[in-house]
Design an enzyme around this catalytic site. Structure first.
Site, short mmCIF file in Angstrom:
data_model
loop_
_atom_site.label_atom_id
_atom_site.label_comp_id
_atom_site.label_asym_id
_atom_site.label_seq_id
_atom_site.Cartn_x
_atom_site.Cartn_y
_atom_site.Cartn_z
N ARG A 113 0.82 -1.22 0.00
CA ARG A 113 0.00 0.00 0.00
C ARG A 113 0.85 1.27 0.00
O ARG A 113 0.43 2.30 -0.52
CB ARG A 113 -0.96 0.00 1.19
CG ARG A 113 -2.17 -0.88 0.94
CD ARG A 113 -3.10 -0.85 2.12
NE ARG A 113 -4.40 -1.40 1.76
CZ ARG A 113 -5.37 -1.64 2.64
NH1 ARG A 113 -5.18 -1.38 3.92
NH2 ARG A 113 -6.53 -2.12 2.23
N LYS A 124 -17.36 -16.31 3.70
CA LYS A 124 -18.80 -16.09 3.84
C LYS A 124 -19.53 -15.77 2.54
O LYS A 124 -19.10 -14.93 1.77
CB LYS A 124 -19.03 -14.94 4.81
CG LYS A 124 -18.67 -15.27 6.22
CD LYS A 124 -19.03 -14.09 7.09
CE LYS A 124 -18.67 -14.30 8.53
NZ LYS A 124 -18.67 -13.00 9.21
C1 3PG Z 1 -8.72 -1.62 4.86
O1 3PG Z 1 -7.71 -2.06 5.38
O2 3PG Z 1 -9.58 -2.34 4.34
C2 3PG Z 1 -8.89 -0.14 4.78
O3 3PG Z 1 -7.74 0.53 5.19
C3 3PG Z 1 -10.09 0.31 5.56
O4 3PG Z 1 -9.96 0.00 6.92
P1 3PG Z 1 -11.24 -0.17 7.83
O5 3PG Z 1 -11.95 -1.42 7.37
O6 3PG Z 1 -10.76 -0.28 9.24
O7 3PG Z 1 -12.12 1.04 7.61
#
Ligand code: 3PG
Ligand code: MG
Length: 419
Positions: free
Chosen positions: A40, A206
């Protein structure tokens, strides 16, 4: 509607509030925090380089984990700033807050091309609440807003929705970063009218997570290949025995409806014809959350569509791998989301790895467009060393699923429309 991109703007001398998704996995090794997957961060480098070259002053904002408004030292972004500096080969300043005097002071002395990473936005509960006062504070002194955080674009939070609203109100521009653009291109435009045969591979635990995606893709795909634990809810819906496999009995009706829709539309909807099963045994070991850990014993191939009473299905079997690989080999477009089994355990990884190899091969040999929907499937591909051999791997987990469902992502909607 197409959104403004960083390619359309000039940020010279401007203060840019840049939302990135640096929600990366961290591990502590010998008292040091280590980032175990940098994808990322690496994927935002093209956007950063472009904005640096133009001479923007870059204020980067991100979240890490789910601290729910509490300042958790283990969820500080400081190690990420160090990692980013190393990857970029230039200094990245860090402030241990995301609003307030300290931030304003640092921003005040920034020069064109400088970078600053703010502390975890979610140390304030106002971030997830999309609090307008907090959004105002974040946006203070910002000229331009850029969102490169596709992975967080499904959240209507202050940094993804509130800040661009504030910036737009001042007639400031809100643009998509290059990663955001690529994500929208591959998960959106490329799948709008896919080259056929279009084969969708769905796995994961799921059915409930995937039903909206299935419904959407039934309109476009010629073939859907199902694996992972979600296959067992479909098997249950078809009247088979599922033993101790993970199932969602309350989803049988939606599973049946999806099967009926597939028949109606002539979509080939394939399920595992064999699987790898094992006997789950509860141990007295506890996991991080204090739950008893299940061990799987006596892993074996089950050539039957029914699962024995004492066993759970944990991977697709060799006959299924063969059948699915043949479908994959014929595909011109592939979308894959979710592993075929419990691939973290070597005994149950062969199904996922074989599918990964088949997908990589059809990309390399036949020039098929292959798009991987993020999360565990990306992890599986990387684990198999095949990450670079597919067309596109999404950095989004939940965001890519919601986008594939056809939902409007608040973080995208908030950006300036292209004229
Ligand atoms: C992820 O890792 O899917 C994103 O950064 C979003 O994080 P979150 O699901 O905690 O909002
Ligand atoms: Mg998530």
């Amino acid at each position: 509607m197409a959104k403004l991109s960083v390619n359309d703007i000039n940020v010279r001398g401007k203060r840019v509030f840049l939302r990135v998704d640096y929600n990366v996995p961290l591990e502590e090794k010998d008292g040091q925090v280590v980032i175990t997957d940098k994808t990322r961060i690496v994927e935002t480098l093209p956007t950063l380089r472009r904005l640096i070259e133009q001479g923007g002053k870059l204020i980067l904002a991100a979240h890490l984990g789910r601290p729910k408004g509490i300042r958790e030292p283990a969820l500080s972004l400081r190690p990420v700033a160090a990692q980013l500096a190393e990857l970029l080969g230039r200094p990245v300043a860090f402030v241990d807050d995301c609003i307030g005097e300290k931030v304003e002071k640092t921003v005040g002395i920034m020069q064109p091309g400088d970078l600053l990473l703010l502390e975890n936005l979610r140390f304030y509960k106002e971030e997830e609440a999309n609090d307008p006062v907090f959004a105002d504070q974040l946006a203070r002194g910002t000229d331009i807003y850029v969102n490169d955080a596709f992975g967080a674009a499904h959240r209507a939070h202050a940094s993804t929705e509130g800040v661009p609203r504030v910036v737009a109100k001042r007639a400031g521009l809100c643009a998509a970063g290059l990663l955001m653009e690529r994500e929208l291109k591959f998960l959106g435009e490329e799948l709008e009218v896919p080259a056929t045969p279009f084969v969708v591979i769905l796995g994961g635990a799921k059915v409930s997570d995937k039903i909206p995606v299935i419904e959407r893709l039934l309109e476009k795909a010629q073939t859907i290949l199902v694996g992972g634990a979600m296959a067992y809810t479909f098997r249950l819906a078809q009247g088979y025995q599922t033993g101790k496999s993970l199932v969602e009995p309350d989803r049988i009706e939606v599973a049946k409806a999806a099967l009926a829709k597939a028949r109606e539309r002539g979509v080939k909807f394939l399920f595992p014809e064999d699987d790898i099963i094992a006997t789950p045994v509860k141990t007295d070991k506890l996991d991080k959350k204090g739950r008893s850990v299940t061990e799987y014993q006596n892993a074996r191939v089950n050539p039957d569509m029914n699962c024995p009473e004492d066993a759970a299905g944990l991977d697709i079997g060799p006959a299924t791998v063969k059948a699915y690989s043949e479908e994959i080999r014929r595909a011109k477009t592939i979308l894959w989301n979710g592993p075929m089994g419990l691939f973290e355990d070597k005994r149950f990884a062969e199904g996922t790895n074989s599918i990964a190899r088949a997908v990589a091969e059809v990309t390399q040999k036949n020039g098929a467009t292959t798009i991987i929907g993020g999360g565990d499937s990306v992890k599986a591909l990387n684990q198999a060393g095949l990450g670079g051999q597919v067309t596109f791997m999404s950095t989004g987990g939940g965001a890519s699923l919601e986008f594939l469902e056809g939902k409007v992502l608040p973080g995208v909607a908030a950006l300036t429309d292209k004229k």
